[in-house]
Structure formats: C-alpha cells, structure tokens
Design a protein around this motif. Structure first.
Motif, mmCIF file in Angstrom:
data_model
loop_
_atom_site.group_PDB
_atom_site.id
_atom_site.type_symbol
_atom_site.label_atom_id
_atom_site.label_comp_id
_atom_site.label_asym_id
_atom_site.label_seq_id
_atom_site.Cartn_x
_atom_site.Cartn_y
_atom_site.Cartn_z
ATOM 1 N N LEU A 83 -28.904 25.837 25.087
ATOM 2 C CA LEU A 83 -27.612 25.171 25.264
ATOM 3 C C LEU A 83 -26.421 26.088 24.972
ATOM 4 C CD1 LEU A 83 -28.424 21.647 23.783
ATOM 5 C CD2 LEU A 83 -28.232 22.319 26.190
ATOM 6 N N GLY A 84 -26.664 27.202 24.323
ATOM 7 C CA GLY A 84 -25.591 28.157 24.121
ATOM 8 C C GLY A 84 -24.461 27.647 23.241
ATOM 9 N N ILE A 85 -24.774 26.793 22.279
ATOM 10 C CA ILE A 85 -23.780 26.259 21.348
ATOM 11 C C ILE A 85 -24.089 26.774 19.950
ATOM 12 C CG2 ILE A 85 -22.922 24.166 20.223
ATOM 13 C CD1 ILE A 85 -23.339 22.678 22.843
ATOM 14 N N LYS A 86 -23.059 27.228 19.267
ATOM 15 C CA LYS A 86 -23.194 27.700 17.897
ATOM 16 C C LYS A 86 -22.597 26.666 16.950
ATOM 17 C CE LYS A 86 -23.796 30.655 14.475
ATOM 18 N NZ LYS A 86 -25.135 30.911 13.930
ATOM 19 N N LEU A 87 -23.368 26.309 15.904
ATOM 20 C CA LEU A 87 -22.925 25.287 14.959
ATOM 21 C C LEU A 87 -22.501 25.897 13.631
ATOM 22 C CD1 LEU A 87 -25.602 23.726 16.579
ATOM 23 C CD2 LEU A 87 -24.374 21.880 15.450
ATOM 24 N N TYR A 88 -21.519 25.236 13.019
ATOM 25 C CA TYR A 88 -20.980 25.663 11.732
ATOM 26 C C TYR A 88 -20.839 24.441 10.821
ATOM 27 C CZ TYR A 88 -19.638 29.640 14.657
ATOM 28 O OH TYR A 88 -19.658 30.691 15.538
ATOM 29 N N GLN A 89 -20.627 24.692 9.537
ATOM 30 C CA GLN A 89 -20.645 23.619 8.542
ATOM 31 C C GLN A 89 -19.246 23.236 8.076
ATOM 32 O OE1 GLN A 89 -23.506 24.230 5.499
ATOM 33 N NE2 GLN A 89 -22.715 22.660 4.126
ATOM 34 N N GLY A 90 -19.045 21.925 7.925
ATOM 35 C CA GLY A 90 -17.811 21.399 7.354
ATOM 36 C C GLY A 90 -18.029 20.002 6.824
ATOM 37 N N ASN A 91 -16.959 19.335 6.491
ATOM 38 C CA ASN A 91 -16.942 17.916 6.128
ATOM 39 C C ASN A 91 -15.643 17.317 6.628
ATOM 40 O OD1 ASN A 91 -18.700 18.143 3.004
ATOM 41 N ND2 ASN A 91 -19.212 16.717 4.629
ATOM 42 N N GLU A 92 -15.688 16.034 6.951
ATOM 43 C CA GLU A 92 -14.457 15.250 7.108
ATOM 44 C C GLU A 92 -14.304 14.456 5.820
ATOM 45 O OE1 GLU A 92 -12.273 11.921 9.942
ATOM 46 O OE2 GLU A 92 -14.443 12.162 10.062
ATOM 47 N N ILE A 93 -13.290 14.788 5.038
ATOM 48 C CA ILE A 93 -13.166 14.279 3.676
ATOM 49 C C ILE A 93 -12.108 13.183 3.626
ATOM 50 C CG2 ILE A 93 -12.847 14.933 1.272
ATOM 51 C CD1 ILE A 93 -12.947 17.941 2.420
ATOM 52 N N LEU A 94 -12.520 11.980 3.250
ATOM 53 C CA LEU A 94 -11.543 10.924 2.992
ATOM 54 C C LEU A 94 -10.848 11.258 1.678
ATOM 55 C CD1 LEU A 94 -10.286 8.192 3.794
ATOM 56 C CD2 LEU A 94 -12.117 7.086 2.476
ATOM 57 N N TYR A 95 -9.527 11.394 1.714
ATOM 58 C CA TYR A 95 -8.821 11.868 0.529
ATOM 59 C C TYR A 95 -9.087 10.973 -0.684
ATOM 60 C CZ TYR A 95 -5.513 13.456 -2.828
ATOM 61 O OH TYR A 95 -4.971 13.934 -3.991
ATOM 62 N N HIS A 96 -9.321 11.627 -1.823
ATOM 63 C CA HIS A 96 -9.455 10.946 -3.099
ATOM 64 C C HIS A 96 -8.990 11.916 -4.180
ATOM 65 C CE1 HIS A 96 -13.198 13.145 -2.345
ATOM 66 N NE2 HIS A 96 -13.356 13.218 -3.658
ATOM 67 N N ASP A 97 -8.747 11.409 -5.369
ATOM 68 C CA ASP A 97 -8.118 12.215 -6.416
ATOM 69 C C ASP A 97 -8.937 13.432 -6.817
ATOM 70 O OD1 ASP A 97 -5.960 10.518 -6.467
ATOM 71 O OD2 ASP A 97 -6.657 9.358 -8.200
ATOM 72 N N GLU A 98 -10.263 13.360 -6.669
ATOM 73 C CA GLU A 98 -11.119 14.467 -7.096
ATOM 74 C C GLU A 98 -11.499 15.397 -5.944
ATOM 75 O OE1 GLU A 98 -12.122 11.145 -7.862
ATOM 76 O OE2 GLU A 98 -10.955 11.280 -9.722
#
Length: 247
Positions: A83-98
C-alpha cells in the motif's frame, strides 16, 4: 488568492489525524477494518498517516507501548499489501489539567516524538478556557495543534478567536469532510475564510471507519483546494507542513 480552474495532484498527502489502529478507541474495530481503511487511504493518495487514538483522562487509554506495537503490526500488514503508506505515532488528547504532566512522563504520545501535541476540546467549551489551556501547553514547552477547530462553537461564532490563537503560535487542523460541507454550509463558509486567510496548517481525515461518513477520504477535498487556493499553500497544508514539522 484564487486560481480559477487550475488543478494539480498532491505529490504526497499526510493524514495527521486518523483513528486507524484496531480496537483501541472508537475508531477501527479490528485489523480487517484497519486494512480496508488503509486501502481507501492509499486510493485517495494518502502516503503518510499519523495514528492518533484518543486519550481522555479517566478513560481506559491504550499505553504508548501498546500504540507503538499496534503501529508495527499495522505497518507490516500494509507493507504486505503493497500500500505504500508509512505510519507514525501520536494521540488525540482531550484537554485536561494533567495533560502536560502526562506528556512529560511518557503516558501520552507526542506527534511522532516531536514537541507537537494534537489537542481537542469539547464543542461547547468557552473560548477563554480553550485559549488559557493552549497557552499553558505552550508555556510547558509543547507546540499545540488544535484538532478540528471547526467543531468549537466559540471559534465558529467569532473567527477573531481563531486568528488570536493562531497569532499566539497555535497550529490549526481542520477535517477534509468539513471543508466539503459535510457538517453544514455555515461551517463550510467558516473554513473558506480560514483557508483564504491561510490560517489552516493541516488538513486531516479524522477517519474512524471503512464505510459511512468517517472514512479516510481526502481526494475530493484536495482537488477542490487546488482549484480554489494558492498552490504552494495547498501543498503545505496537505503535506509540506507535516513533513517539515512532524515527520
């Protein structure tokens, strides 16, 4: 600047916001669905994906180690399918105090290990809360990308709020489907203003499924962008900014 009917194809497309990993949030339900999503992404011209599973305080979130292992598994499957797709790591972070503490400790993933973090808020959160939260993230040394800015009522109701956070140094991500009007004409007009002023930094799919309205489709959006806006700017928001800053 408008360029009439001029059109080109993107050399690359980087999807910076995608729920493609199987079974760890409300996105892909299993590896079979993930592979179908990857095939759609490939056919849409997507060449790089930052997998951004949800991270919400108080929820059972996948650890960065789990996310990394899944990315390796999905990458191997994608390679086997050519498929010729390269994957990388992240997060979608719901904002919170910590939030910053979690990033500091490694419990929350940055975008491909950079100082960039993809942050979302609740649609009804007031502007001052969003602004202060983004300012706090920046004061701790991280670069926030605000996810799907078009979903926050305080931004749509007053475009000056988007201009203000942009001038603070916050980067702006919008969803391809929203640009096409999938969540309403008013949102489409709002995004047209942001694009005309070159306020947007990234276009993502925010895809969750291999069928229905939340698939990793972006080609129609890309074609429209090249038809209406400055070619170099469209290159930047489809892949150039992500390549330079995140990958």
């Amino acid at each position: 600047m408008l360029f009439g009917k001029k059109k080109k194809a993107a050399d690359y497309i980087v999807d910076v916001h995608c729920h493609i990993l199987p079974g760890i949030d409300d996105g892909s339900r299993d590896m079979s669905e993930t592979l179908k999503m990857l095939e759609i992404a490939h056919n849409e011209g997507i060449t790089h994906i930052i997998a951004t599973p949800h991270f919400k305080s108080g929820h059972h979130n996948a650890s960065p180690e789990k996310v990394s292992a899944l990315i390796d598994e999905v990458q191997e499957a994608a390679d086997e399918c050519n498929l010729g797709i390269k994957l990388y790591q992240g997060n979608e972070i719901l904002y919170h105090d910590e939030l910053c503490e979690g990033v500091d400790s490694g419990r929350i993933s940055r975008m491909n290990g950079t100082d960039y973090v993809l942050v979302e808020f609740m649609p009804s959160d007031p502007y001052q809360y969003i602004r202060n939260s983004l300012d706090e993230i920046m004061s701790e040394g991280y670069q926030p990308i605000i996810a799907h800015v078009e979903r926050y009522g305080c931004m749509v109701d007053d475009i000056e709020n988007v201009r203000e956070i942009k001038n603070m140094g916050v980067e702006i991500q919008v969803n391809a489907s929203s640009i096409l009007g999938d969540i309403g004409k008013d949102i489409k007009k709002f995004l047209q203003k942001l694009l005309s002023e070159q306020i947007v930094d990234y276009v993502g799919t925010d895809s969750h499924r291999c069928e229905g309205s939340r698939t990793p489709k972006i080609q129609e959006c890309a074609d429209m962008l090249y038809k209406k806006y400055n070619e170099q700017y469209v290159d930047d928001i489809l892949y150039g900014n992500a390549m330079d800053r995140l990958l």
